[in-house]
Design a protein around this motif. Sequence first.
Motif, PDB file in Angstrom:
ATOM      1  N   UNK A   1       0.824  -1.201   0.000  1.00  9.60           N
ATOM      2  CA  UNK A   1       0.000   0.000   0.000  1.00  9.60           C
ATOM      3  C   UNK A   1       0.859   1.251   0.000  1.00  9.60           C
ATOM      4  N   UNK A   2       0.428   2.229  -0.799  1.00  7.81           N
ATOM      5  CA  UNK A   2       1.111   3.512  -0.817  1.00  7.81           C
ATOM      6  C   UNK A   2       0.691   4.342   0.407  1.00  7.81           C
ATOM      7  N   UNK A   3       1.504   5.325   0.730  1.00  5.31           N
ATOM      8  CA  UNK A   3       1.166   6.287   1.776  1.00  5.31           C
ATOM      9  C   UNK A   3       1.085   7.666   1.155  1.00  5.31           C
ATOM     10  N   UNK A   4      -0.026   8.368   1.399  1.00 10.46           N
ATOM     11  CA  UNK A   4      -0.174   9.739   0.904  1.00 10.46           C
ATOM     12  C   UNK A   4      -0.358  10.668   2.102  1.00 10.46           C
ATOM     13  N   UNK A   5      -0.024  11.930   1.903  1.00 11.42           N
ATOM     14  CA  UNK A   5      -0.292  12.943   2.914  1.00 11.42           C
ATOM     15  C   UNK A   5      -1.540  13.708   2.498  1.00 11.42           C
ATOM     16  N   UNK A   6      -2.444  13.901   3.425  1.00  3.71           N
ATOM     17  CA  UNK A   6      -3.670  14.632   3.127  1.00  3.71           C
ATOM     18  C   UNK A   6      -3.361  16.119   3.096  1.00  3.71           C
ATOM     19  N   UNK A   7      -3.705  16.762   1.984  1.00  7.91           N
ATOM     20  CA  UNK A   7      -3.382  18.185   1.819  1.00  7.91           C
ATOM     21  C   UNK A   7      -4.596  19.094   1.843  1.00  7.91           C
ATOM     22  N   UNK A   8      -5.787  18.528   1.591  1.00  9.44           N
ATOM     23  CA  UNK A   8      -6.982  19.383   1.542  1.00  9.44           C
ATOM     24  C   UNK A   8      -8.222  18.571   1.881  1.00  9.44           C
ATOM     25  N   UNK A   9      -9.015  19.114   2.809  1.00  7.03           N
ATOM     26  CA  UNK A   9     -10.306  18.521   3.143  1.00  7.03           C
ATOM     27  C   UNK A   9     -11.318  19.124   2.178  1.00  7.03           C
ATOM     28  N   UNK A  10     -11.955  18.273   1.367  1.00  4.45           N
ATOM     29  CA  UNK A  10     -12.830  18.785   0.317  1.00  4.45           C
ATOM     30  C   UNK A  10     -14.272  18.883   0.790  1.00  4.45           C
ATOM     31  N   UNK A  11     -14.854  17.759   1.182  1.00  3.07           N
ATOM     32  CA  UNK A  11     -16.258  17.783   1.610  1.00  3.07           C
ATOM     33  C   UNK A  11     -16.592  16.550   2.438  1.00  3.07           C
ATOM     34  N   UNK A  12     -17.449  16.698   3.457  1.00  2.00           N
ATOM     35  CA  UNK A  12     -17.835  15.520   4.250  1.00  2.00           C
ATOM     36  C   UNK A  12     -18.836  14.663   3.501  1.00  2.00           C
ATOM     37  N   UNK A  13     -18.830  13.377   3.818  1.00  2.00           N
ATOM     38  CA  UNK A  13     -19.849  12.443   3.340  1.00  2.00           C
ATOM     39  C   UNK A  13     -20.607  11.996   4.577  1.00  2.00           C
ATOM     40  N   UNK A  14     -21.688  12.663   4.869  1.00  2.00           N
ATOM     41  CA  UNK A  14     -22.374  12.448   6.147  1.00  2.00           C
ATOM     42  C   UNK A  14     -23.236  11.198   6.092  1.00  2.00           C
ATOM     43  N   UNK A  15     -22.557  10.048   6.114  1.00  2.00           N
ATOM     44  CA  UNK A  15     -23.235   8.761   6.051  1.00  2.00           C
ATOM     45  C   UNK A  15     -22.708   7.871   7.168  1.00  2.00           C
ATOM     46  N   UNK A  16     -23.627   7.298   7.930  1.00  2.00           N
ATOM     47  CA  UNK A  16     -23.220   6.349   8.962  1.00  2.00           C
ATOM     48  C   UNK A  16     -22.447   7.012  10.085  1.00  2.00           C
ATOM     49  N   UNK A  17     -21.783   6.193  10.878  1.00  2.00           N
ATOM     50  CA  UNK A  17     -21.080   6.700  12.045  1.00  2.00           C
ATOM     51  C   UNK A  17     -19.615   6.977  11.821  1.00  2.00           C
ATOM     52  N   UNK A  18     -19.095   6.631  10.644  1.00  2.01           N
ATOM     53  CA  UNK A  18     -17.655   6.764  10.440  1.00  2.01           C
ATOM     54  C   UNK A  18     -17.245   8.146   9.936  1.00  2.01           C
ATOM     55  N   UNK A  19     -18.206   9.006   9.601  1.00  3.15           N
ATOM     56  CA  UNK A  19     -17.939  10.383   9.166  1.00  3.15           C
ATOM     57  C   UNK A  19     -16.848  10.468   8.101  1.00  3.15           C
TER      58      UNK A  19
END
Length: 257
Positions: free
Chosen positions: A1-19
């Motif tokens: 598996x590759x590892x990426x760094x998160x650079x930008x929060x785009x939009x939530x997916x408000x489904x279920x409990x895992x947010x």
Amino acid sequence: MRTIAVTRYVTPLREGGSLPAIAEGDDGFLYVLKFRGAGQGTKALIAELIGGMIAKLLGLKVPELVYATIDEAFGRTEPDEEIQDLLKASVGLNIGVHYLSGSITYDPNVIQPDPQTASRIVWMDAFLTNVDRTCRNTNMLMWYKELWVIDHGACLYFHHSWDDWEAQSLKPFAAIKDHVLLPFAKELNAADQWAREKIDKSVLDAIVELIPDDWLSAESKLSFDEQRTVYKTFLWNRFTHSSIFLNQAIDARKALI
């Protein structure tokens, strides 16, 4: 598996409990992120990792899985307090799946999958004790006219309570009767044979070894290696006794149709 760094929060997916949320990585691609700081914690990430890798092993369509790191500074400018708290609690290693832009939620009333694919997905979910692929929440997408399986965070529910995990590994899976693809799964015996050609102990062990230390419980009486051994033994026990959940799935389908 590759590892990426998160650079930008785009939009939530408000489904279920895992947010989960759509976020951009430092490689320029978009990912659906699952956060360690969400309600189910790192156990959902472990289930996502194991479930996604086994789906890939079985030749099913599954988006690429990546480790996704979140820096301490990430999310400080996020105006939504709930999201900011989630990001603060998720500093470190999370998991992401490649975002399938333009995909649509699978609807069994519109598209019937071929029996081979349906049977392999049903077999996999019975094997992994996935309670969350029902008509209410199919956790599958149609993308370029192909069926993709996503969201394996509800697999392996034994690890939310480690009591009697060995006995749990040999139990049937009653929830398979509610599986959205069960009516189409006409080739379950063939799916079991297919899995036996693709899976052995070494590949299951290798998948479990992908679990990062900091996703395992530091509060457990078991060491990290001992916790991995539990996952390995659970999966191998279940695989070598697949007739238990296979026969139940076959019987559930007969009762359904």
